[in-house]
Design a protein around this motif. Sequence first.
Motif, PDB file in Angstrom:
ATOM      1  N   UNK A 195       9.129  -4.194 -10.674  1.00  0.00           N
ATOM      2  CA  UNK A 195      10.412  -4.776 -11.111  1.00  0.00           C
ATOM      3  C   UNK A 195      11.363  -4.965  -9.948  1.00  0.00           C
ATOM      4  N   UNK A 196      11.419  -3.988  -9.044  1.00  0.00           N
ATOM      5  CA  UNK A 196      12.365  -4.093  -7.931  1.00  0.00           C
ATOM      6  C   UNK A 196      12.001  -5.240  -6.995  1.00  0.00           C
ATOM      7  N   UNK A 197      10.716  -5.540  -6.863  1.00  0.00           N
ATOM      8  CA  UNK A 197      10.287  -6.639  -6.004  1.00  0.00           C
ATOM      9  C   UNK A 197      10.366  -7.979  -6.724  1.00  0.00           C
ATOM     10  N   UNK A 198      10.076  -8.004  -8.012  1.00  0.00           N
ATOM     11  CA  UNK A 198      10.017  -9.263  -8.764  1.00  0.00           C
ATOM     12  C   UNK A 198      11.371  -9.955  -8.832  1.00  0.00           C
ATOM     13  N   UNK A 246       6.201   4.521 -12.676  1.00  0.00           N
ATOM     14  CA  UNK A 246       6.511   4.410 -11.237  1.00  0.00           C
ATOM     15  C   UNK A 246       6.118   3.027 -10.716  1.00  0.00           C
ATOM     16  N   UNK A 247       4.914   2.585 -11.047  1.00  0.00           N
ATOM     17  CA  UNK A 247       4.455   1.270 -10.595  1.00  0.00           C
ATOM     18  C   UNK A 247       5.338   0.164 -11.169  1.00  0.00           C
ATOM     19  N   UNK A 272      -4.725   6.248 -14.745  1.00  0.00           N
ATOM     20  CA  UNK A 272      -3.318   6.463 -14.425  1.00  0.00           C
ATOM     21  C   UNK A 272      -2.589   7.083 -15.615  1.00  0.00           C
ATOM     22  N   UNK A 273      -1.645   7.975 -15.330  1.00  0.00           N
ATOM     23  CA  UNK A 273      -0.818   8.584 -16.365  1.00  0.00           C
ATOM     24  C   UNK A 273       0.343   7.654 -16.719  1.00  0.00           C
ATOM     25  N   UNK A 294       0.869  -1.173   0.000  1.00  0.00           N
ATOM     26  CA  UNK A 294       0.000   0.000   0.000  1.00  0.00           C
ATOM     27  C   UNK A 294       0.906   1.222   0.000  1.00  0.00           C
ATOM     28  N   UNK A 295       0.732   2.093  -0.990  1.00  0.00           N
ATOM     29  CA  UNK A 295       1.546   3.296  -1.108  1.00  0.00           C
ATOM     30  C   UNK A 295       0.968   4.425  -0.263  1.00  0.00           C
ATOM     31  N   UNK A 296       1.736   5.499  -0.129  1.00  0.00           N
ATOM     32  CA  UNK A 296       1.348   6.618   0.738  1.00  0.00           C
ATOM     33  C   UNK A 296       0.053   7.301   0.297  1.00  0.00           C
TER      34      UNK A 296
END
Length: 74
Positions: free
Chosen positions: A68-71, A62-63, A55-56, A7-9
């Motif tokens: 990618x960083x988690x995968x 960003x998503x 979403x833009x 969950x993001x800010x």
Amino acid sequence: MMYPFLTLEDNTEIVHSEMLENGIVKVYVEKPVVGGFHNAWCILPEYRWENICGFSNDDINRFQGIIESAARFY
């Protein structure tokens, strides 16, 4: 079944499916907004984005960076 990931800010939720028999994992991004939600699917391992609503391109980039960083740890 979908599993919570992050969950993001800004209350954006990122959830994911189990790995399907064909090796695909579906990642769903959803952000509550007045009158509904912004949402999008990311299909792994191709990082193919589908059903983007609200979403833009900057949001999607960003998503994708977050996913990618988690995968790489799986």
